[in-house]
Design an enzyme around this catalytic site. Structure first.
Site, short mmCIF file in Angstrom:
data_model
loop_
_atom_site.label_atom_id
_atom_site.label_comp_id
_atom_site.label_asym_id
_atom_site.label_seq_id
_atom_site.Cartn_x
_atom_site.Cartn_y
_atom_site.Cartn_z
N HIS A 1 2.58 14.36 1.42
CA HIS A 1 2.18 15.71 1.10
C HIS A 1 3.16 16.83 1.36
CE1 HIS A 1 -2.14 14.48 0.99
NE2 HIS A 1 -1.64 13.49 1.94
N ASN B 1 -5.38 6.92 -6.26
CA ASN B 1 -6.19 8.17 -5.82
C ASN B 1 -5.40 9.39 -6.06
OD1 ASN B 1 -4.24 7.68 -3.67
ND2 ASN B 1 -5.30 8.69 -2.37
N HIS C 1 0.86 -1.35 0.02
CA HIS C 1 0.25 -0.06 -0.08
C HIS C 1 0.89 1.30 -0.14
CE1 HIS C 1 -3.72 2.11 2.25
NE2 HIS C 1 -3.02 2.87 1.25
N LEU D 1 2.19 7.04 -4.49
CA LEU D 1 3.29 7.35 -5.11
C LEU D 1 3.17 8.76 -5.99
CD1 LEU D 1 4.68 3.88 -6.81
CD2 LEU D 1 5.44 5.24 -4.89
N ARG D 2 1.82 9.12 -5.82
CA ARG D 2 1.42 10.32 -6.66
C ARG D 2 1.91 10.45 -8.13
NH1 ARG D 2 -1.60 10.68 -2.22
NH2 ARG D 2 -0.70 11.49 -0.38
N HIS E 1 -4.41 -0.83 6.46
CA HIS E 1 -3.88 -0.23 7.76
C HIS E 1 -4.75 -0.38 8.95
CE1 HIS E 1 -6.75 2.40 6.17
NE2 HIS E 1 -6.04 2.99 5.26
N ASP F 1 1.71 2.44 3.55
CA ASP F 1 0.50 3.59 3.35
C ASP F 1 1.26 4.95 3.13
OD1 ASP F 1 -1.73 5.13 2.75
OD2 ASP F 1 -2.71 5.00 4.74
N ALA G 1 -4.26 14.96 5.36
CA ALA G 1 -4.01 13.44 5.95
C ALA G 1 -3.05 12.92 5.06
CB ALA G 1 -5.23 12.78 6.23
#
Ligand code: DOR
Ligand code: ZN
Ligand code: ZN
Length: 349
Positions: free
Chosen positions: A260, A41, A13, A16-17, A180, A256, A272
């Site tokens: 950011h 996402n 999980h 990597l953006r 998670h 996870d 988050a």
């Protein structure tokens, strides 16, 4: 000095953006892990076959030269999803159907996302995922109660349990990931579930408790430690740690890691997510060693995950050496988990 050689690990999980952030963070995953599940996402969440192909190419072309890192692609369960679209994404390389309930986390919009109660409308999609052998990987937090009142963050995982139980009992042929885990109760649900259900454990949930994130009123006091699901009580963290080191084959590592920029982490409310991959394995080693189970780490990081995902265990290895090093505060403007602190165990090859 202790040193530990393990098969190259698997991150079940990771975020990597895209664009510049992808270029910055990817080496911290790809230089260590032989493979990782790249969550879709993105700003425009991945929900079509074409987006799967484009994102895969983006990741591959951002890899350090000579890397044989293998991204596992995911597709997001969004309102537009149908069994036909799912099959097309599978043919384009997606192996994971990723579920973040609508409006609960980064890029899971209220307008295009699916809520937990709405999952029942997507049973044909879940049945198709089972047929295709895809993995249904979910962020199990219930955001709103039956009266549409927002549920406090600390209660969201526990209140998702009855819904998850329903999915588990309705889909015995579907591989279900509970991402998670942060509560003793959720861990018990996974333990009691059949073998098609497994859970990931992050490095940060081995370390953090709610008091490291928020004050008793729920106000965030350390936004760098803020992620979803938020870390819970001491008792919950002990359950997470004990389960990780227990050698249970259906609990394995998924970082996870969720980078950011510092500006987003300083916002109110903050973004988050915790960028952990630069330090995650060091933390895992430290926790396993403290418990006297360093010998079990390899299964947790490198064995059980590939086994559940149907991947071969890597023939390559990495070495962790017992040697303190200081974690950088940030990398290219992205704060790193445990930044500024000294951690034991460094990856030396
Ligand atoms: O803390 C989180 N960050 N939880 C998620 O579910 C998403 C992730 C992100 O993408 O930033
Ligand atoms: Zn999540
Ligand atoms: Zn995530």
């Amino acid at each position: 000095m202790e040193s530990l050689r393990i098969s190259r690990p698997f991150d079940a999980h990771v975020h990597l953006r895209e664009g510049d952030i992808l270029k910055t963070v990817l080496p911290y995953t790809a230089d260590v892990f032989f493979s990782a599940v790249a969550m879709g996402n993105l700003k425009e969440p991945i929900s079509t076959a074409e987006q799967v192909r484009v994102y895969r190419e983006q990741i591959l072309s951002a890899l350090p030269s000579g890397s044989n890192f293998m991204p596992i692609m995911s597709v997001m369960l969004q309102k537009n999803m149908t069994p036909e679209i799912l099959e097309q994404t599978f043919e384009a390389g997606a192996q994971v159907l990723k579920f973040i309930p609508a409006a609960t986390s980064t890029n899971s919009s209220a307008s295009n996302g699916v809520t937990i109660p709405e999952l029942r409308n997507y049973y044909p999609v879940l049945a198709k995922a089972a047929d295709l052998g895809m993995i249904f990987s979910g962020h199990w937090e219930l955001a709103r109660d039956a009266g549409n009142v927002e549920i406090p963050e600390l209660e969201r995982e526990r209140l998702a349990i009855p819904w998850l139980r329903g999915i588990i009992s309705d889909f015995s042929e579907l591989k279900i990931m509970v991402e998670h885990v942060t509560t003793a109760e959720m861990i018990e649900v996974v333990k009691a579930a059949p073998d098609n259900v497994a859970a990931t454990i992050t490095a940060h949930h081995l370390m953090l408790e709610a008091k490291d994130v928020m004050d008793p009123s729920g106000r965030i006091i350390n936004s760098l430690n803020y992620c979803k699901p938020v870390a819970k009580t001491h008792r919950d963290r002990m359950a997470v740690v004990e389960t990780a080191v227990s050698g249970h084959p259906r609990f394995f590592f998924g970082s996870d890691s969720a980078p950011h920029p510092i500006s987003a982490k300083r916002r109110i409310p903050p973004a988050a997510g915790i960028f952990s991959d630069p330090v995650a394995l060091s933390i895992v080693a430290q926790v396993f060693e403290e418990r006297g189970f360093l010998n079990r780490m390899k299964n947790f990081t490198s064995g059980f995950g590939p086994q559940f995902y149907g991947l071969p265990i890597s023939q390559e290895t990495i070495v962790l050496e017992e040697r303190y090093w200081r974690v950088p505060e940030s990398i290219d403007g992205i704060p790193v988990f445990m930044g500024g602190k000294a951690v034991k165990y460094q990856i030396v090859s």
